[in-house]
Motif scaffolding. Structure first.
Motif, mmCIF file in Angstrom:
data_model
loop_
_atom_site.group_PDB
_atom_site.id
_atom_site.type_symbol
_atom_site.label_atom_id
_atom_site.label_comp_id
_atom_site.label_asym_id
_atom_site.label_seq_id
_atom_site.Cartn_x
_atom_site.Cartn_y
_atom_site.Cartn_z
ATOM 1 N N TRP A 210 -7.589 49.921 -57.411
ATOM 2 C CA TRP A 210 -7.285 52.226 -56.902
ATOM 3 C C TRP A 210 -8.273 51.858 -55.357
ATOM 4 O O TRP A 210 -9.158 52.955 -55.273
ATOM 5 N N ASN A 211 -7.850 51.342 -54.401
ATOM 6 C CA ASN A 211 -8.303 50.838 -53.098
ATOM 7 C C ASN A 211 -7.967 50.238 -51.995
ATOM 8 O O ASN A 211 -6.211 50.717 -51.794
ATOM 9 N N ARG A 212 -8.061 50.799 -50.723
ATOM 10 C CA ARG A 212 -6.918 50.425 -49.389
ATOM 11 C C ARG A 212 -7.150 48.816 -49.829
ATOM 12 O O ARG A 212 -6.622 48.378 -49.394
ATOM 13 N N ASN A 213 -7.807 47.743 -49.984
ATOM 14 C CA ASN A 213 -7.944 46.682 -50.629
ATOM 15 C C ASN A 213 -6.337 45.867 -51.143
ATOM 16 O O ASN A 213 -6.234 45.014 -50.538
ATOM 17 N N LEU A 252 -2.731 67.988 -57.070
ATOM 18 C CA LEU A 252 -2.433 66.354 -57.886
ATOM 19 C C LEU A 252 -3.112 65.385 -56.711
ATOM 20 O O LEU A 252 -3.166 64.508 -57.855
ATOM 21 N N MET A 253 -2.832 65.098 -56.173
ATOM 22 C CA MET A 253 -3.372 63.991 -54.971
ATOM 23 C C MET A 253 -4.642 63.696 -55.319
ATOM 24 O O MET A 253 -5.521 62.630 -55.191
ATOM 25 N N SER A 254 -5.198 65.469 -55.203
ATOM 26 C CA SER A 254 -7.031 64.821 -55.516
ATOM 27 C C SER A 254 -6.798 64.086 -56.647
ATOM 28 O O SER A 254 -7.971 63.606 -57.104
ATOM 29 N N PHE A 255 -5.916 64.270 -57.749
ATOM 30 C CA PHE A 255 -6.836 63.113 -59.108
ATOM 31 C C PHE A 255 -6.327 61.910 -58.637
ATOM 32 O O PHE A 255 -7.010 60.815 -59.675
ATOM 33 N N VAL A 256 -5.322 61.460 -58.016
ATOM 34 C CA VAL A 256 -4.977 60.076 -57.936
ATOM 35 C C VAL A 256 -6.600 59.902 -56.750
ATOM 36 O O VAL A 256 -6.745 58.619 -56.699
ATOM 37 N N ALA A 257 -6.628 60.114 -55.566
ATOM 38 C CA ALA A 257 -7.980 60.333 -54.969
ATOM 39 C C ALA A 257 -8.921 60.187 -54.865
ATOM 40 O O ALA A 257 -9.890 59.908 -54.710
ATOM 41 N N MET A 258 -9.561 61.200 -56.331
ATOM 42 C CA MET A 258 -11.200 61.358 -56.114
ATOM 43 C C MET A 258 -11.637 60.045 -57.011
ATOM 44 O O MET A 258 -11.028 58.781 -57.287
ATOM 45 N N GLU A 259 -12.866 60.589 -56.716
ATOM 46 C CA GLU A 259 -13.884 59.471 -57.270
ATOM 47 C C GLU A 259 -13.957 59.610 -58.406
ATOM 48 O O GLU A 259 -13.830 60.808 -58.558
ATOM 49 N N SER A 260 -14.874 58.776 -59.049
ATOM 50 C CA SER A 260 -15.228 58.547 -60.863
ATOM 51 C C SER A 260 -16.244 59.938 -60.524
ATOM 52 O O SER A 260 -17.267 60.191 -59.842
ATOM 53 N N PRO A 261 -16.099 61.202 -61.241
ATOM 54 C CA PRO A 261 -17.621 61.466 -61.342
ATOM 55 C C PRO A 261 -18.513 61.177 -62.006
ATOM 56 O O PRO A 261 -18.232 59.865 -62.973
ATOM 57 N N ASP A 271 -16.806 69.342 -57.872
ATOM 58 C CA ASP A 271 -17.077 68.225 -56.152
ATOM 59 C C ASP A 271 -15.929 67.466 -55.894
ATOM 60 O O ASP A 271 -16.159 66.974 -54.630
ATOM 61 N N GLU A 272 -15.903 66.074 -56.624
ATOM 62 C CA GLU A 272 -14.914 65.595 -56.364
ATOM 63 C C GLU A 272 -13.924 65.907 -55.713
ATOM 64 O O GLU A 272 -13.117 64.884 -54.870
ATOM 65 N N ILE A 273 -12.980 66.427 -56.321
ATOM 66 C CA ILE A 273 -12.050 67.031 -55.834
ATOM 67 C C ILE A 273 -12.088 67.394 -54.461
ATOM 68 O O ILE A 273 -11.624 67.289 -53.253
ATOM 69 N N VAL A 274 -12.875 69.019 -53.856
ATOM 70 C CA VAL A 274 -13.390 69.582 -52.453
ATOM 71 C C VAL A 274 -13.526 68.348 -51.537
ATOM 72 O O VAL A 274 -13.187 68.058 -50.447
#
Length: 488
Positions: A210-213, A252-261, A271-274
């Protein structure tokens, strides 16, 4: 499951459409599943002069179709309606709030309830500042002691710009504490949206990729086949950008892109959504015409209550980037619109293709291996990949591995409002927007809206109802998907 404390839920605007169509039916479903507090008072508040019995009868008429559909007896409905009460008063007049205050006191004593109240603003946005101020003026915004509480649920739209959203946040925070303010977005109440977090953070097979690679691009869409119908007066002042992208698709995008809390608690998650919203790259002025496409379906200006010279967009396609370690260089796409070929909301994760083509028919490009998370309708997850066709040689065909979300339970998926109402009563703000997240999203959207305002109708592209939207969308570079019926 833990039940919420015994309490009173006050619904302002109780005689309106939202209460009868969504709130009371959702509360009834929670009642059927045994999830409501043992002692709960649902107090409808509005100007219309109803007695308790008249209001219950009105809500019975809203609820009966769903009750009959599920072959449930009316005795169960009667038991639920015993929790429902009503008070008539003018919520815009601070001098009439003693009527509400007196009614709350009577019901608390009658039902032996603690001093715990949730206020739900099912009202026009113009009341979002008025009602809290009136509650404060009448000392109804604080519980009598530390064992009680006051919470307030605010519907969307939350502001119409960054400045208006910030001003509304400041006003609400001057009356309630941030942890007492619940800004609702029903998209986050959908089971399939919440499942994105579980899919990502409970499975070792997805998160490492789940990343740019490994990901080529991400597409998030919400398409509708209908036009504005009877909502022309409202929609013409809002448009697709504010109605869908600023709140629903951004969240919705924030759930897809966020880091694991660090832990699965409300504040670490928010915090991760922000962080995601703050990392979204803002457009330079010269980029906007190339990176954002707006359209208006032909015939929109003839819709009821729509300005015949309207510049309101009914379609938006946009490409943007998130500047952080995980997503640097990965394009994200939003697509939303009305009068499109299919009604669908989904997230598509396009994985990178193999570096070398070896087989006949082997797919190449960023759309070969994709994970499709269908939010509505037919909530499901599909993984697409290539396999060998039977027979001689190595001819490859793209296939799908499908999972339907309703296979996890025999009952239908709960409505989004069921989850969100229950969370508000429980005091769980995980799926509610925080003030800093809202303001960060508005900071990204505001310059686009201002750019469109300056341009007028220039760059507002027409498209035929039932088409895939403006042909100019293809300049964004998203990969069309002929299998999913998508509009891009």
């Amino acid at each position: 499951m833990i039940k919420a404390d015994n309490q009173i839920l006050v619904i302002f605007g109780a005689s309106g459409d939202l209460t009868g169509r969504k709130l009371l039916p959702s509360l009834y479903e929670l009642f059927l599943r045994g999830l409501l507090p043992d002692r709960l008072v649902i107090l409808g508040a509005s100007r219309t002069a109803y007695t308790d019995e008249e209001f219950r009868e009105q809500q019975r008429n809203h609820l009966l179709p769903s009750v009959q559909k599920k072959n449930l007896d009316e005795a169960t409905l009667d038991n639920f309606l015993k929790h429902v009460y009503y008070v008539a008063f003018n919520s815009s007049d601070t001098t009439e709030y003693p009527t509400l205050k007196k009614r709350l006191k009577e019901l608390r004593e009658q039902e032996d309830l603690p001093d715990k109240v949730v206020y739900y603003l099912a009202t026009p946005p113009s009341m979002y500042e008025v009602i809290p101020q009136c509650l404060k003026d009448n000392r109804m915004h604080r519980a009598a002691d530390k064992t009680g509480y006051r919470r307030i649920v605010v519907e969307k739209p939350f502001g119409t710009s960054y400045e208006s959203a910030r001003a509304l946040n400041e006003h609400l925070r001057s009356i309630f504490k941030e942890e007492e303010i619940y800004r609702i977005d029903h998209y986050l109440g959908k089971e399939t949206v919440q499942n994105i977090l579980v899919l990502r953070f409970s499975n070792g097979i997805f998160e490492p990729l789940w990343n740019r690679n490994y990901i080529d691009s991400i597409e998030i869409s919400a398409a509708e086949t209908l036009g504005v119908e009877k909502r022309g007066g409202y929609y013409d002042t809002v448009g697709a950008m504010k109605d869908m992208i600023q709140n629903h698709l951004m969240q919705l995008m924030s759930f897809v892109a966020m880091e694991s809390p660090s832990v699965f608690d409300p504040e670490p998650i928010r915090d991760e959504i922000v962080k995601v919203f703050r990392a979204v790259r803002h457009y330079e002025k010269w980029e906007m015409d190339d990176m954002v496409v707006r359209g208006q379906y032909e015939g929109y200006r003839k819709e009821e209550n729509v300005n015949p010279n309207s510049e309101t967009e009914t379609y938006v396609g946009m490409k943007f980037f998130i500047d952080n370690w995980r997503w640097s260089g990965v394009p994200f796409y939003f697509f939303t619109g009305k009068k499109l070929p299919a009604k669908t909301s989904e997230v598509i994760i396009n994985f990178r293709s193999t570096p070398h083509t070896l087989f006949v028919g082997q797919c190449s490009g960023g759309s070969c291996n994709r994970l499709v998370i269908r939010i509505q309708p037919d909530e499901s997850i599909t993984l697409r990949f290539g396999l060998k066709m039977p027979g001689a040689g190595f001819k490859v065909k793209q296939v799908g591995m499908d999972f339907r979300y309703d296979s996890l339970a025999s009952a239908s998926l709960p409505d989004a409002y069921e989850r969100l109402l229950l969370d508000a009563m429980l005091g769980d703000s995980t799926l509610y927007a925080r003030s800093d997240a809202l303001e960060a999203s508005w900071k990204f959207i505001d310059p686009i809206l201002q750019h469109w305002k300056n341009k007028g109708v220039e760059g507002l592209f027409p498209y035929e109802p039932g088409s895939n939207g403006p042909k100019e969308t293809f300049r964004l570079g998203a990969t069309p998907d002929s299998d999913c019926g998508c509009h891009f």
